[in-house]
Design a protein around this motif. Structure first.
Motif, PDB file in Angstrom:
ATOM      1  N   THR A  14      17.943  52.456  40.279  1.00 15.80           N
ATOM      2  CA  THR A  14      16.834  53.211  40.198  1.00 15.80           C
ATOM      3  C   THR A  14      16.429  53.891  41.565  1.00 15.80           C
ATOM      4  O   THR A  14      16.375  54.917  41.598  1.00 15.80           O
ATOM      5  N   VAL A  15      16.630  53.099  42.683  1.00 13.47           N
ATOM      6  CA  VAL A  15      16.422  53.561  43.825  1.00 13.47           C
ATOM      7  C   VAL A  15      17.403  54.660  44.252  1.00 13.47           C
ATOM      8  O   VAL A  15      17.074  55.737  44.822  1.00 13.47           O
ATOM      9  N   GLY A  16      18.543  54.317  43.773  1.00  8.95           N
ATOM     10  CA  GLY A  16      19.723  55.330  44.087  1.00  8.95           C
ATOM     11  C   GLY A  16      19.467  56.884  43.612  1.00  8.95           C
ATOM     12  O   GLY A  16      20.185  57.825  43.919  1.00  8.95           O
ATOM     13  N   ALA A  17      18.553  56.906  42.593  1.00  5.95           N
ATOM     14  CA  ALA A  17      18.091  58.239  41.847  1.00  5.95           C
ATOM     15  C   ALA A  17      17.000  58.944  42.652  1.00  5.95           C
ATOM     16  O   ALA A  17      16.741  60.132  42.042  1.00  5.95           O
ATOM     17  N   ILE A  18      16.468  58.472  43.719  1.00  2.00           N
ATOM     18  CA  ILE A  18      15.393  59.062  44.845  1.00  2.00           C
ATOM     19  C   ILE A  18      15.847  59.309  45.834  1.00  2.00           C
ATOM     20  O   ILE A  18      16.709  58.523  46.316  1.00  2.00           O
ATOM     21  N   ASN A  19      15.514  60.240  46.639  1.00  2.00           N
ATOM     22  CA  ASN A  19      15.398  60.461  48.090  1.00  2.00           C
ATOM     23  C   ASN A  19      14.198  59.919  48.748  1.00  2.00           C
ATOM     24  O   ASN A  19      13.174  60.254  48.253  1.00  2.00           O
ATOM     25  N   LEU A  20      14.562  59.114  49.580  1.00  2.00           N
ATOM     26  CA  LEU A  20      13.384  58.663  50.655  1.00  2.00           C
ATOM     27  C   LEU A  20      13.508  59.139  52.005  1.00  2.00           C
ATOM     28  O   LEU A  20      14.451  59.330  52.431  1.00  2.00           O
ATOM     29  N   ASP A  21      12.298  59.385  52.473  1.00  2.18           N
ATOM     30  CA  ASP A  21      12.286  59.875  53.818  1.00  2.18           C
ATOM     31  C   ASP A  21      12.535  58.660  54.848  1.00  2.18           C
ATOM     32  O   ASP A  21      13.330  58.792  55.873  1.00  2.18           O
ATOM     33  N   LEU A  22      11.673  57.781  54.371  1.00  3.68           N
ATOM     34  CA  LEU A  22      11.822  56.707  55.451  1.00  3.68           C
ATOM     35  C   LEU A  22      11.904  55.208  54.733  1.00  3.68           C
ATOM     36  O   LEU A  22      10.910  55.167  53.578  1.00  3.68           O
ATOM     37  N   ALA A  23      12.654  54.550  54.787  1.00  2.00           N
ATOM     38  CA  ALA A  23      12.661  53.023  54.289  1.00  2.00           C
ATOM     39  C   ALA A  23      12.291  51.956  55.173  1.00  2.00           C
ATOM     40  O   ALA A  23      12.836  52.032  56.523  1.00  2.00           O
TER      41      ALA A  23
END
Length: 107
Positions: A14-23
């Motif tokens: 699920t996380v791999g399907a989105i783009n995050l600016d900052l984790a």
């Protein structure tokens, strides 16, 4: 103890399907030679997926977890952009910064 959090392969996909600016990663254990480690392979999988999806990664690692090591490796400190820690870690701050991340200390 139930945390209400998700981990494991489904959460990682699920996380791999989105783009995050900052984790922001939490650490139950971390040190200079092993980096961030975990007792759970499901947590390792999720944290590595979050790191891969993020443009920048900040570790939230307080001094009470410093110097402890768990069985499974999450990441080395040189793969982190920032480490946020507390004032209880003054002697190791310079050594951590030498690995690459910017170190911020909260008082």
């Amino acid at each position: 103890m139930a945390s209400g959090s998700s981990s494991g392969p489904l959460a990682a996909r699920t996380v791999g399907a989105i783009n995050l600016d900052l984790a922001f990663l939490s650490a139950g254990s971390w040190d200079l030679s092993h980096g961030v480690t975990s007792f759970s392979t499901d947590k390792v999988l999720l944290k590595q997926a979050v790191m891969a999806a993020a443009g920048s990664v900040a570790l939230l690692g307080d001094s009470t977890k410093w110097g402890t090591v768990e069985r499974f490796n999450v990441t080395t400190l040189d793969r982190l952009d920032t480490v946020v820690t507390d004032a209880g870690l003054p002697s190791a701050v310079d050594r951590i910064a030498e690995e690459g991340p910017t170190v911020l200390r909260a008082d």
